[in-house]
Design an enzyme around this catalytic site. Structure first.
Site: not given
Ligand code: AMP
Length: 397
Positions: A235, A174, A379, A85, A7
């Site tokens: 964010r 996600h 994940e 990923r 990733n």
């Protein structure tokens, strides 16, 4: 099968080797602060931690150091494939795919949609292909799970040509986490696989919710980019888009500077003025820090409103699933959200909520329907399993 999962971010590369049958993690780690004098490689192997300084290392140097590490522990030769990923797959990918030259070209076409993430993902793919020329490489896309959303959920009410000519639509992110925890929740709660309605709340540094009907995403809070939706660590989530022009004019700043502030200086950090980290904010709020308390209050309020709105595409709710660093660890956030959603029939079980978390997932509400549960996300395992399935012969997962 042993799969190397990679990733790659702009200044980091996370890696793990997983055994896909039992889901065991053989080694995991992260190379971070890449491109700086403080670059380092940290790893965990059989419960022990290791670290190595890599001053000035870029992604290529760091991944070579990862390969050296795997070789030193006899893990490199036993690999069957590499799972990557990939953040933005646009509308091109509705599942995981082997990264052939043709598929890599399609990932490159998605760079304008994911300019902050896809270039680093592509760097990782290119280096891994060089380092492991004999292994098959598989891309697992954050956006793929949400490709089942219907047009009413993915279209913005803007001039239609923005969509038809410029691919402006909601993609969602996600997806690997929403897919993993929804599958786990359906199994753990013994729900009918052909008739169930879940909302999954992935609450980490980035946060998003998904409405999942019978295992398929039907709506989500993130949009064209991961900036839309919930309040996050740095964010803003959804705001009036007119704020961008207004603040650019007011501050004499560029649109890019305002967008940077919305991505990196807003959310929990922006409101609290203290930190983007929920743990720090909870501690500060307990100590009387008013803006830390306000940031948590806004975070939970926006999250609760978003969860309630996602009941609309589902028509009903069987379970609310909490995951991610905050969802798994913050009993406080879960309790506040469940309290605000009491009108849906959710009711907190304080003892179960205190007991269940990252170490041991499980129910946090009373046993009446709908239930709220914690499901720790994994994940890496899902990426490894998709890669293993493709290596074993599936065309796509
Ligand atoms: P992630 O991006 O999934 O690693 O999640 C990071 C977020 O999880 C940060 O805001 C952390 O503060 C938060 N987090 C991790 N552990 C805890 C904890 N014990 N209590 C509250 N928040 C936590």
């Amino acid at each position: 099968m042993n799969i190397l999962v990679l990733n790659c971010g702009s200044s980091s590369a996370k890696f793990a080797v997983l055994e896909t049958t039992h889901g065991g993690e053989l080694i995991s780690g992260i190379a971070q602060r890449l491109g700086s004098p403080e670059a380092s490689l940290d790893w965990k192997l059989s419960g022990t931690k290791g670290t190595r300084a890599l001053p000035g290392a870029d992604h290529a140097v760091a991944l070579r150091a990862v390969v050296d590490l795997l070789r030193a522990h006899g893990l490199a030769d036993a690999l069957s494939g590499v799972g990557h990923r990939v953040v933005h797959g646009g509308a091109r990918f509705s599942g995981s795919r082997e990264l052939t030259a043709e598929v890599i070209a399609m990932v490159e076409e998605c760079v304008p949609l994911g300019p902050l993430h896809n270039p680093a993902n592509l760097t990782g793919i290119a280096i891994a292909r060089e380092l492991f020329p004999d292994l098959r490489q598989v891309g697992v896309f954050d956006t793929a799970f949400h490709q089942t959303m219907p047009p009413r959920a993915f279209l913005y009410p803007v001039p239609y040509a923005w969509y038809s000519d410029h691919q402006v639509r909601r993609y969602g992110f996600h997806g690997t986490s929403h897919r993993f925890v929804s599958q786990q929740a359906i199994a753990q709660l013994a729900l009918d696989p052909a008739d169930n309605a879940l909302i999954t709340a992935h609450l980490g540094n980035g946060c998003s919710c998904a409405a999942v009907r019978n295992g398929q995403s039907v709506d989500t809070t993130m949009g064209l980019t991961p900036l839309e939706g919930l309040v996050m660590g740095t964010r803003s989530g959804s705001i009036d888009p007119a704020i961008i022009g207004h603040m650019a004019k007011t501050l004499g700043a560029s649109e890019a500077a305002i967008l940077d502030a919305l991505n990196k200086k807003s959310g929990l950090l922006g409101v609290s003025g203290l930190s983007n980290d929920m743990r720090t904010l909870e501690e500060a709020a307990r100590g009387g820090h008013a803006r830390a308390a306000l940031a948590i209050e806004i975070f939970c309020f926006v999250l609760s409103k978003s969860i309630a709105s996602l009941v609309v595409p589902l028509g009903r709710l069987d379970a609310l699933v909490f995951t991610g660093g905050i969802g798994e660890n913050s009993a406080n956030v879960r309790a506040r959200v469940i309290d605000q959603l009491g009108f849906l029939g959710l009711s907190i079980d304080p003892e179960a909520n205190a007991r269940h978390g990252r170490e041991e997932g499980g129910r946090v509400s009373r046993e009446t329907r709908p239930q709220a549960v914690v499901v720790p996300t994994n994940e890496e395992l899902l990426i490894a399993r998709d890669a293993a399935a493709i290596v074993a012969g599936s065309a796509a997962v």
